[in-house]
Scaffold this active site. Structure first.
Site, PDB file in Angstrom:
ATOM      1  CE  LYS A  35      -3.992   1.012   2.213  1.00  0.00           C
ATOM      2  NZ  LYS A  35      -5.448   0.639   3.364  1.00  0.00           N
ATOM      3  CG  PHE A 153     -19.233  13.814  12.108  1.00  0.00           C
ATOM      4  CD1 PHE A 153     -19.955  12.748  12.661  1.00  0.00           C
ATOM      5  CD2 PHE A 153     -18.426  14.232  12.654  1.00  0.00           C
ATOM      6  CE1 PHE A 153     -19.810  12.875  14.276  1.00  0.00           C
ATOM      7  CE2 PHE A 153     -18.207  14.506  14.230  1.00  0.00           C
ATOM      8  CZ  PHE A 153     -19.792  13.797  14.435  1.00  0.00           C
ATOM      9  NE  ARG A 155     -21.975  13.953   2.849  1.00  0.00           N
ATOM     10  CZ  ARG A 155     -22.534  15.195   2.469  1.00  0.00           C
ATOM     11  NH1 ARG A 155     -23.525  14.665   1.526  1.00  0.00           N
ATOM     12  NH2 ARG A 155     -21.368  16.088   1.765  1.00  0.00           N
ATOM     13  CD  GLU A 156     -16.944   4.933   2.347  1.00  0.00           C
ATOM     14  OE1 GLU A 156     -17.048   4.217   0.851  1.00  0.00           O
ATOM     15  OE2 GLU A 156     -16.923   3.867   2.731  1.00  0.00           O
ATOM     16  CG  LEU A 254     -36.131  13.330   4.596  1.00  0.00           C
ATOM     17  CD1 LEU A 254     -36.834  13.996   5.394  1.00  0.00           C
ATOM     18  CD2 LEU A 254     -36.856  12.440   6.433  1.00  0.00           C
ATOM     19  CG  HIS A 255     -32.612  11.597  -1.039  1.00  0.00           C
ATOM     20  ND1 HIS A 255     -33.824  13.004  -1.690  1.00  0.00           N
ATOM     21  CD2 HIS A 255     -31.803  12.703  -0.246  1.00  0.00           C
ATOM     22  CE1 HIS A 255     -33.416  14.013  -1.494  1.00  0.00           C
ATOM     23  NE2 HIS A 255     -32.019  13.899  -0.843  1.00  0.00           N
ATOM     24  N   GLY A 257     -35.226   4.623  -0.713  1.00  0.00           N
ATOM     25  CA  GLY A 257     -34.163   4.185  -2.621  1.00  0.00           C
ATOM     26  C   GLY A 257     -34.555   1.884  -1.306  1.00  0.00           C
ATOM     27  CB  CYS A 264     -20.563   4.101   7.592  1.00  0.00           C
ATOM     28  SG  CYS A 264     -18.661   4.967   7.296  1.00  0.00           S
ATOM     29  CE  LYS A 325     -21.422   8.248  -0.407  1.00  0.00           C
ATOM     30  NZ  LYS A 325     -22.118   9.197   1.014  1.00  0.00           N
TER      31      LYS A 325
HETATM   32  C1  UGA Z   1     -21.649   7.762   6.777  1.00  0.00           C
HETATM   33  C2  UGA Z   1     -22.328   9.396   7.274  1.00  0.00           C
HETATM   34  O1  UGA Z   1     -22.885   9.892   5.934  1.00  0.00           O
HETATM   35  C3  UGA Z   1     -21.188   9.837   7.289  1.00  0.00           C
HETATM   36  O2  UGA Z   1     -21.802  11.697   8.664  1.00  0.00           O
HETATM   37  C4  UGA Z   1     -19.945   9.487   9.045  1.00  0.00           C
HETATM   38  O3  UGA Z   1     -18.716   9.886   8.897  1.00  0.00           O
HETATM   39  C5  UGA Z   1     -20.152   7.729   7.607  1.00  0.00           C
HETATM   40  O4  UGA Z   1     -21.011   7.626   7.534  1.00  0.00           O
HETATM   41  C6  UGA Z   1     -18.720   7.437   8.504  1.00  0.00           C
HETATM   42  O5  UGA Z   1     -19.425   7.025   9.848  1.00  0.00           O
HETATM   43  O6  UGA Z   1     -17.795   7.241   8.646  1.00  0.00           O
HETATM   44  P1  UGA Z   1     -21.358   7.028   4.127  1.00  0.00           P
HETATM   45  O7  UGA Z   1     -21.423   5.887   4.877  1.00  0.00           O
HETATM   46  O8  UGA Z   1     -20.327   7.560   3.314  1.00  0.00           O
HETATM   47  O9  UGA Z   1     -21.871   8.270   5.559  1.00  0.00           O
HETATM   48  O10 UGA Z   1     -22.768   7.845   3.341  1.00  0.00           O
HETATM   49  P2  UGA Z   1     -24.081   8.416   3.600  1.00  0.00           P
HETATM   50  O11 UGA Z   1     -23.559   9.317   2.064  1.00  0.00           O
HETATM   51  O12 UGA Z   1     -24.149   8.711   4.335  1.00  0.00           O
HETATM   52  O13 UGA Z   1     -24.699   7.433   3.023  1.00  0.00           O
HETATM   53  C7  UGA Z   1     -25.172   5.757   3.835  1.00  0.00           C
HETATM   54  C8  UGA Z   1     -26.388   5.246   2.831  1.00  0.00           C
HETATM   55  O14 UGA Z   1     -27.445   5.775   3.024  1.00  0.00           O
HETATM   56  C9  UGA Z   1     -26.236   4.665   1.023  1.00  0.00           C
HETATM   57  O15 UGA Z   1     -26.262   3.742   1.153  1.00  0.00           O
HETATM   58  C10 UGA Z   1     -27.480   6.109   0.798  1.00  0.00           C
HETATM   59  O16 UGA Z   1     -27.400   5.461  -0.804  1.00  0.00           O
HETATM   60  C11 UGA Z   1     -27.931   5.953   1.815  1.00  0.00           C
HETATM   61  N1  UGA Z   1     -28.986   7.345   1.785  1.00  0.00           N
HETATM   62  C12 UGA Z   1     -28.750   8.272   2.828  1.00  0.00           C
HETATM   63  C13 UGA Z   1     -30.276   6.940   0.892  1.00  0.00           C
HETATM   64  O17 UGA Z   1     -30.159   5.384   1.144  1.00  0.00           O
HETATM   65  N2  UGA Z   1     -31.183   7.718   1.676  1.00  0.00           N
HETATM   66  C14 UGA Z   1     -30.741   9.337   1.825  1.00  0.00           C
HETATM   67  O18 UGA Z   1     -31.532  10.053   1.962  1.00  0.00           O
HETATM   68  C15 UGA Z   1     -29.434   9.453   1.560  1.00  0.00           C
END
Ligand code: UGA
Length: 436
Positions: A35, A153, A155-156, A254-255, A257, A264, A325
């Site tokens: 790595k 916090f 988001r990927e 609030l989406h 899916g 996470c 996502k």
């Molecule tokens: C999440 C949190 O949003 C971050 O704040 C946190 O730091 C991170 O976990 C972590 O603990 O490291 P992440 O897992 O990257 O981030 O992705 P999100 O954007 O939160 O989405 C998570 C899942 O929820 C995805 O599968 C997405 O499609 C789903 N989702 C999200 C929905 O189905 N509806 C929504 O409205 C939002």
């Protein structure tokens, strides 16, 4: 400041690089030589928009370096961040496996030199920082150090922006000295008036789980409401918009899916359930969110089956998007991992495309899937198309072309990207989530 980051996984690499971008000198350490070699040659092991460019820039400007040599990386650091993995335990009981954290603590201890703050960046159960402290104290009784918790916090897919423009930074400390080091590290964010929430270590540790659990509950809530919308003939998109306009609720997350996935929410909700059990407490809403999420994935299988007339046997289904996502190649806990095999078991053939995730997907999905070179190739000869992940490139598809490529014009939109009325007018048999 001098910062050492232990672990060059997703969190460590993004955080280390962004600290370097702040102007600090950062050394990222990893045990995996391969790595480090790759990072040294400019290759980034994960797909995260903007990260490659930022790594290159900070390496060029001499603020970021990579090494396997912990003994050289720890002395002289103002702070050592532990950002190693905390996978779900192999016992399958929902506990987070803290082996790597404790190993890192034990290994760094002998090299501490001068006052150093050891910061847990990984998501860890309450009490972990204290355990880290015990381990270091045992290995190096003379060391001058404090422990702290600084949950992430990010988001990927949006991690760099989340890091550079956070809603808040949480630091859990037990001394003013440690607080000062962490406040100095995050000083560049004062300019954009980012609130720094300074708490006890336990509060910071629990804050991370509470935030992720709340977001998971919010998603499961809207998924259940979407199902109710389908039953009563209401439209969840309009409903979510109206509900989200209430400032107390907010429009984000609030989406509806196919259910949440990723590294996470699934892991952290289970870990929180285990943590509270140990204290004789309950998080019934979190338990319900987890159950609803599993049911949502199963419901998507049924939705696809129903759209195919009751059976998927012998049918070819095209999947657009495989990752949990968009803007990531991460397949961990992606809903596609349970939905696709369930369809294949009943005799469906799968053609799939994902802009970044196909290599990773091969590790998680059964053999026998045909991976396509683009969305149109994936749809060729299929009996139905399932829009699984809302990548930008699937948001403006040539729908006439898709219809002509499909054997049957069946479009199952698990992210509600397209307008049901327009799809109907184009001649599709269309289903979204929570919209008649
Ligand atoms: C999440 C949190 O949003 C971050 O704040 C946190 O730091 C991170 O976990 C972590 O603990 O490291 P992440 O897992 O990257 O981030 O992705 P999100 O954007 O939160 O989405 C998570 C899942 O929820 C995805 O599968 C997405 O499609 C789903 N989702 C999200 C929905 O189905 N509806 C929504 O409205 C939002």
């Amino acid at each position: 400041m001098n910062i050492t980051m232990i672990g060059t996984g997703y969190v460590g690499l993004v955080t280390g690089t962004c600290f370097a971008e702040f102007g600090h000198h950062v050394t990222c350490v990893d045990k995996i030589e391969e790595k480090i070699k790759k990072l040294d040659s400019g290759q980034i092991p994960i797909y995260e928009p903007g990260l490659k460019r930022l790594v290159a820039k900070n390496v060029d400007e001499d603020r970021l370096r990579f090494t396997t040599d912990l003994a050289a990386a720890v002395p002289g650091a103002d702070a050592v961040f532990i950002a190693v993995g905390t996978p779900a335990s192999r016992r399958g009981d929902g506990y987070a496996d803290l082996t790597y954290i404790y190993e890192a603590a034990g290994e760094l201890a002998p090299y501490l030199d001068g006052y150093t703050v050891i910061v847990d960046k990984s998501t860890v159960p309450v009490g972990t920082a204290r355990q880290v402290k015990r381990i270091i104290r045992e290995k190096n009784p003379e060391a001058d150090f404090d422990v702290a918790s600084n949950p992430e916090f990010l988001r990927e897919g949006a991690a760099i922006n989340d890091f550079m423009r956070p809603d808040r930074v949480v630091i859990g400390v037990e001394s003013k000295r440690a607080e000062k080091v962490l406040r100095d590290i995050y000083k560049p964010l004062y300019l954009i008036e980012t609130p720094i929430v300074c708490t006890t270590i336990e509060t910071a540790e629990l804050t991370k789980y509470a935030a992720n659990a709340f977001l998971a509950i919010k998603i499961s809530f809207i998924n259940e409401i979407a199902n109710v919308c389908e039953a009563v003939g209401a439209d969840v998109t309009a409903l979510a918009k109206a509900v989200g306009m209430d400032g107390r609720i907010g429009p984000k997350f609030l989406h509806p899916g196919p259910g949440y996935g990723g590294s996470c929410f699934p892991k952290d909700t289970l870990a929180l359930m285990r943590i509270v059990q140990e204290y004789g407490e309950n998080v019934r809403l979190v338990e319900a969110a987890v159950e609803v999420n599993a049911a949502q994935k199963a419901r998507m299988v049924k939705k696809i089956r129903d759209m195919l007339g009751g059976s998927e046997a012998g049918k070819t289904i095209s999947f657009l998007g495989l990752t949990f996502k968009p803007e990531t190649d991460d397949m961990r806990e992606s809903p596609s991992i349970s939905i696709i095999p369930a369809l294949m078991e009943k005799g469906a053939k799968i053609r799939a495309h994902d802009p970044k995730g196909m290599e990773e997907a091969k590790k998680y999905l059964p053999d026998g899937i045909t991976y396509a070179s683009n969305a149109y190739d994936a749809c060729t000869g299929a009996h139905a198309v399932v829009l699984m992940t809302e990548w930008n490139q699937y948001r403006a598809l040539d729908l006439e072309k898709i219809k002509n490529l499909l054997k049957e014009p069946i479009f199952i939109d698990l992210r509600n990207v397209y307008d049901p009325q327009t799809m109907k007018e184009l001649g599709f048999k269309y289903a979204g989530v929570g919209r008649k």
